[in-house]
Design a protein around this motif. Structure first.
Motif, short mmCIF file in Angstrom:
data_model
loop_
_atom_site.label_atom_id
_atom_site.label_comp_id
_atom_site.label_asym_id
_atom_site.label_seq_id
_atom_site.Cartn_x
_atom_site.Cartn_y
_atom_site.Cartn_z
N GLN A 83 0.87 -1.17 0.00
CA GLN A 83 0.17 0.02 -0.16
C GLN A 83 0.94 1.36 0.05
O GLN A 83 0.70 2.13 -0.63
CB GLN A 83 -1.11 -0.05 1.23
N SER A 84 1.95 1.26 0.80
CA SER A 84 2.72 2.34 0.93
C SER A 84 3.31 2.70 -0.32
O SER A 84 3.73 3.75 -0.87
CB SER A 84 3.91 2.35 2.05
N VAL A 85 3.96 1.57 -1.15
CA VAL A 85 4.71 1.58 -2.45
C VAL A 85 3.64 2.20 -3.46
O VAL A 85 4.12 2.96 -4.27
CB VAL A 85 5.54 0.44 -2.96
N GLU A 86 2.46 1.64 -3.53
CA GLU A 86 1.44 2.26 -4.37
C GLU A 86 0.87 3.58 -4.29
O GLU A 86 0.93 4.24 -5.22
CB GLU A 86 0.21 1.36 -4.34
N TYR A 108 11.87 9.21 -1.23
CA TYR A 108 12.14 8.01 -0.54
C TYR A 108 12.14 8.12 1.05
O TYR A 108 11.75 7.20 1.78
CB TYR A 108 13.58 7.60 -0.79
N GLY A 109 12.46 9.20 1.59
CA GLY A 109 12.42 9.34 3.12
C GLY A 109 11.02 9.10 3.48
O GLY A 109 10.48 8.47 4.34
N CYS A 110 10.05 9.68 2.65
CA CYS A 110 8.47 9.59 3.11
C CYS A 110 8.11 8.15 2.93
O CYS A 110 7.35 7.64 3.81
CB CYS A 110 7.60 10.60 2.30
N PHE A 121 0.36 5.44 13.16
CA PHE A 121 -0.01 6.68 13.28
C PHE A 121 0.44 7.59 12.37
O PHE A 121 0.65 9.06 12.85
CB PHE A 121 0.54 6.99 14.83
N ALA A 122 0.81 7.39 11.22
CA ALA A 122 1.18 8.35 10.16
C ALA A 122 0.90 7.82 8.69
O ALA A 122 0.78 6.68 8.31
CB ALA A 122 2.88 8.55 10.41
N ASP A 123 0.69 8.78 8.05
CA ASP A 123 0.40 8.80 6.44
C ASP A 123 1.42 9.59 5.82
O ASP A 123 0.83 10.72 5.61
CB ASP A 123 -1.04 8.70 6.25
N ALA A 124 2.67 9.44 5.55
CA ALA A 124 3.59 10.65 5.23
C ALA A 124 3.24 11.01 4.00
O ALA A 124 3.79 12.20 3.58
CB ALA A 124 5.02 9.63 5.22
N PHE A 125 2.54 10.32 2.98
CA PHE A 125 2.35 10.97 1.67
C PHE A 125 1.16 12.03 1.64
O PHE A 125 1.00 13.12 0.99
CB PHE A 125 1.97 9.95 0.41
N LYS A 126 -0.01 11.71 2.80
CA LYS A 126 -1.11 12.45 2.69
C LYS A 126 -0.96 13.66 3.57
O LYS A 126 -1.55 14.69 3.54
CB LYS A 126 -2.30 11.65 2.84
N ASN A 135 9.33 14.94 12.61
CA ASN A 135 10.43 14.63 13.51
C ASN A 135 11.28 13.46 12.94
O ASN A 135 12.60 13.63 13.20
CB ASN A 135 9.88 14.30 14.95
N GLY A 136 10.58 12.76 12.18
CA GLY A 136 11.36 11.83 11.63
C GLY A 136 12.65 12.42 10.60
O GLY A 136 13.78 11.86 10.44
N ARG A 137 12.02 13.30 9.82
CA ARG A 137 13.12 14.25 8.73
C ARG A 137 14.12 14.92 9.68
O ARG A 137 15.34 14.64 9.28
CB ARG A 137 12.25 15.29 8.33
N ASN A 138 13.73 15.29 10.82
CA ASN A 138 14.92 16.09 11.53
C ASN A 138 16.08 14.89 12.23
O ASN A 138 17.16 15.10 12.39
CB ASN A 138 14.08 16.83 12.90
N VAL A 139 15.43 13.73 12.44
CA VAL A 139 16.25 12.69 13.12
C VAL A 139 17.33 12.33 11.91
O VAL A 139 18.53 12.13 12.29
CB VAL A 139 15.47 11.42 13.50
#
Length: 148
Positions: A83-86, A108-110, A121-126, A135-139
């Motif tokens: 689902q994430s890849v789609e 690719y980070g998303c 708890f996340a849907d990085a594309f939407k 916060n993940g990006r900052n790490v």
């Protein structure tokens, strides 16, 4: 198997699935100390992830995380990864359709964050400004080495 080099240091690259399984599953306790080529080991969070650890710390974390990646659990994760890849492919298609410039590293980070957190708890594309995503990006903002 083939020899590759990191500077003047020869490294062994293994591509035979049975040998990889032997090394990563059955004999992992033998390979606790590896050369770290990353500059992130001093980062307070990234320095504690499995590829950055050495010695007993690596062995302890590897023993804790190994049960998470059984074949049965990986099979159950497959639909979420798919689902994430789609969604990733759909997002890329939208960028291409609108002829927008894209930052491949961010995309690719998303994808990586979306795969990891899809069912939690996340849907990085939407929701790219979701607190988990930000916060993940900052790490992972680690200064890169200068290439010569």
């Amino acid at each position: 198997m083939g020899a590759i080099f990191s500077g003047n240091t020869p490294l062994l690259q293994v591509a035979e699935p049975k040998l990889i399984q032997q090394i990563l599953v059955k004999d992992f306790h033998v390979f606790v100390d590896r050369n770290s080529i990353s500059l992130s080991s001093k980062h307070p969070i990234v320095g504690k992830i499995l590829p950055e650890l050495q010695g007993e710390d690596w062995k302890r974390v590897r023993s804790i995380t190994t049960p998470v990646f059984t074949s049965g659990k990986m099979r159950r994760m497959y639909p979420l990864v798919r689902q994430s890849v789609e969604e990733f492919m759909n997002a890329l298609s939208e960028y291409l359709k609108d002829k927008h410039e894209i930052n491949v590293k961010d995309m690719y980070g998303c994808l990586t964050m979306d795969v990891i957190a899809n069912c939690a708890f996340a849907d990085a594309f939407k929701v790219p400004n979701n607190a988990f995503v930000v916060n993940g990006r900052n790490v992972f903002k680690i200064p890169s080495r200068k290439e010569l």
